[in-house]
Motif scaffolding. Sequence first.
Motif, PDB file in Angstrom:
ATOM      1  N   CYS A  30       0.832  -1.211   0.000  1.00  0.00           N
ATOM      2  CA  CYS A  30       0.000   0.000   0.000  1.00  0.00           C
ATOM      3  C   CYS A  30       0.867   1.263   0.000  1.00  0.00           C
ATOM      4  N   GLY A  31       0.821   2.034  -1.068  1.00  0.00           N
ATOM      5  CA  GLY A  31       1.578   3.277  -1.179  1.00  0.00           C
ATOM      6  C   GLY A  31       1.237   4.298  -0.110  1.00  0.00           C
ATOM      7  N   PRO A  32      -0.046   4.635   0.070  1.00  0.00           N
ATOM      8  CA  PRO A  32      -0.402   5.594   1.122  1.00  0.00           C
ATOM      9  C   PRO A  32       0.008   5.120   2.525  1.00  0.00           C
ATOM     10  N   CYS A  33       0.016   3.802   2.744  1.00  0.00           N
ATOM     11  CA  CYS A  33       0.458   3.267   4.041  1.00  0.00           C
ATOM     12  C   CYS A  33       1.936   3.599   4.264  1.00  0.00           C
ATOM     13  N   LYS A  34       2.729   3.465   3.208  1.00  0.00           N
ATOM     14  CA  LYS A  34       4.159   3.779   3.303  1.00  0.00           C
ATOM     15  C   LYS A  34       4.361   5.266   3.562  1.00  0.00           C
ATOM     16  N   MET A  35       3.514   6.102   2.986  1.00  0.00           N
ATOM     17  CA  MET A  35       3.611   7.547   3.205  1.00  0.00           C
ATOM     18  C   MET A  35       3.225   7.916   4.640  1.00  0.00           C
ATOM     19  N   LEU A  36       2.280   7.181   5.216  1.00  0.00           N
ATOM     20  CA  LEU A  36       1.800   7.478   6.563  1.00  0.00           C
ATOM     21  C   LEU A  36       2.774   7.005   7.642  1.00  0.00           C
ATOM     22  N   SER A  37       3.563   6.025   7.337  1.00  0.00           N
ATOM     23  CA  SER A  37       4.449   5.423   8.335  1.00  0.00           C
ATOM     24  C   SER A  37       5.359   6.438   9.047  1.00  0.00           C
ATOM     25  N   PRO A  38       6.072   7.344   8.338  1.00  0.00           N
ATOM     26  CA  PRO A  38       6.908   8.308   9.067  1.00  0.00           C
ATOM     27  C   PRO A  38       6.098   9.298   9.911  1.00  0.00           C
ATOM     28  N   VAL A  39       4.875   9.591   9.497  1.00  0.00           N
ATOM     29  CA  VAL A  39       3.996  10.461  10.290  1.00  0.00           C
ATOM     30  C   VAL A  39       3.680   9.779  11.620  1.00  0.00           C
ATOM     31  N   LEU A  40       3.346   8.501  11.565  1.00  0.00           N
ATOM     32  CA  LEU A  40       3.037   7.749  12.789  1.00  0.00           C
ATOM     33  C   LEU A  40       4.267   7.607  13.676  1.00  0.00           C
ATOM     34  N   GLU A  41       5.427   7.393  13.064  1.00  0.00           N
ATOM     35  CA  GLU A  41       6.671   7.291  13.844  1.00  0.00           C
ATOM     36  C   GLU A  41       6.916   8.585  14.618  1.00  0.00           C
ATOM     37  N   LYS A  42       6.695   9.726  13.965  1.00  0.00           N
ATOM     38  CA  LYS A  42       6.890  11.016  14.627  1.00  0.00           C
ATOM     39  C   LYS A  42       5.887  11.195  15.764  1.00  0.00           C
ATOM     40  N   LEU A  43       4.626  10.848  15.507  1.00  0.00           N
ATOM     41  CA  LEU A  43       3.602  10.965  16.546  1.00  0.00           C
ATOM     42  C   LEU A  43       3.901  10.047  17.722  1.00  0.00           C
ATOM     43  N   ASP A  44       4.439   8.876  17.433  1.00  0.00           N
ATOM     44  CA  ASP A  44       4.819   7.940  18.499  1.00  0.00           C
ATOM     45  C   ASP A  44       5.844   8.594  19.418  1.00  0.00           C
ATOM     46  N   SER A  45       6.834   9.265  18.854  1.00  0.00           N
ATOM     47  CA  SER A  45       7.860   9.910  19.676  1.00  0.00           C
ATOM     48  C   SER A  45       7.322  11.138  20.411  1.00  0.00           C
ATOM     49  N   MET A  46       6.272  11.757  19.887  1.00  0.00           N
ATOM     50  CA  MET A  46       5.695  12.959  20.494  1.00  0.00           C
ATOM     51  C   MET A  46       4.655  12.643  21.572  1.00  0.00           C
ATOM     52  N   ASN A  47       4.195  11.407  21.637  1.00  0.00           N
ATOM     53  CA  ASN A  47       3.118  11.016  22.555  1.00  0.00           C
ATOM     54  C   ASN A  47       3.544   9.807  23.394  1.00  0.00           C
ATOM     55  N   PRO A  48       4.434  10.003  24.369  1.00  0.00           N
ATOM     56  CA  PRO A  48       4.944   8.865  25.141  1.00  0.00           C
ATOM     57  C   PRO A  48       3.882   8.145  25.977  1.00  0.00           C
ATOM     58  N   ASP A  49       2.745   8.789  26.211  1.00  0.00           N
ATOM     59  CA  ASP A  49       1.679   8.177  27.001  1.00  0.00           C
ATOM     60  C   ASP A  49       0.710   7.357  26.146  1.00  0.00           C
ATOM     61  N   VAL A  50       0.955   7.300  24.849  1.00  0.00           N
ATOM     62  CA  VAL A  50       0.091   6.571  23.916  1.00  0.00           C
ATOM     63  C   VAL A  50       0.905   5.428  23.309  1.00  0.00           C
ATOM     64  N   ASP A  51       0.278   4.252  23.204  1.00  0.00           N
ATOM     65  CA  ASP A  51       0.937   3.095  22.592  1.00  0.00           C
ATOM     66  C   ASP A  51       0.597   3.045  21.105  1.00  0.00           C
ATOM     67  N   PHE A  52       1.591   2.781  20.283  1.00  0.00           N
ATOM     68  CA  PHE A  52       1.406   2.683  18.836  1.00  0.00           C
ATOM     69  C   PHE A  52       1.786   1.284  18.365  1.00  0.00           C
ATOM     70  N   TYR A  53       0.941   0.693  17.500  1.00  0.00           N
ATOM     71  CA  TYR A  53       1.218  -0.621  16.921  1.00  0.00           C
ATOM     72  C   TYR A  53       0.783  -0.629  15.465  1.00  0.00           C
ATOM     73  N   LYS A  54       1.353  -1.582  14.710  1.00  0.00           N
ATOM     74  CA  LYS A  54       0.977  -1.783  13.316  1.00  0.00           C
ATOM     75  C   LYS A  54       0.433  -3.209  13.169  1.00  0.00           C
ATOM     76  N   VAL A  55      -0.623  -3.351  12.356  1.00  0.00           N
ATOM     77  CA  VAL A  55      -1.191  -4.663  12.065  1.00  0.00           C
ATOM     78  C   VAL A  55      -1.244  -4.816  10.549  1.00  0.00           C
ATOM     79  N   ASN A  56      -0.523  -5.803  10.030  1.00  0.00           N
ATOM     80  CA  ASN A  56      -0.536  -6.094   8.604  1.00  0.00           C
ATOM     81  C   ASN A  56      -1.818  -6.870   8.289  1.00  0.00           C
ATOM     82  N   ILE A  57      -2.681  -6.287   7.467  1.00  0.00           N
ATOM     83  CA  ILE A  57      -3.984  -6.925   7.209  1.00  0.00           C
ATOM     84  C   ILE A  57      -3.856  -8.219   6.418  1.00  0.00           C
ATOM     85  N   ASP A  58      -2.779  -8.367   5.641  1.00  0.00           N
ATOM     86  CA  ASP A  58      -2.580  -9.606   4.887  1.00  0.00           C
ATOM     87  C   ASP A  58      -2.172 -10.754   5.811  1.00  0.00           C
TER      88      ASP A  58
END
Length: 104
Positions: A30-58
């Motif tokens: 998924c192209g848009p998924c690849k584009m979103l990944s660095p955004v989520l990585e940045k948000l993960d570092s900015m929100n230490p009280d929130v847990d972030f995970y990825k689930v591969n739908i395939d």
Amino acid sequence: MIDKIYQEEFAEKVINSPNTVVVDFFADWCGPCKMLSPVLEKLDSMNPDVDFYKVNIDENPSLADEFEVRSIPNVVIFKNGQAADRSIGFVSEQQLQEIINRNR
């Protein structure tokens, strides 16, 4: 780096978490998924009280079905073990941060 999780550990890490949890339902092709990944990585570092995970739908089609993931990227915010909010498609860092903030 945001950890990928699988069906076997989903309840433990997401449903039973005392924290707000952001789950990125994605696919490697998924192209848009690849584009979103660095955004989520940045948000993960900015929100230490929130847990972030990825689930591969395939690799986890039953989780995708359970949470009605029909389009990707599909970011689901869990609060108190329940799917509380979601974002579908590529969205900006600011938009995702607003969704996280209203679900803390």
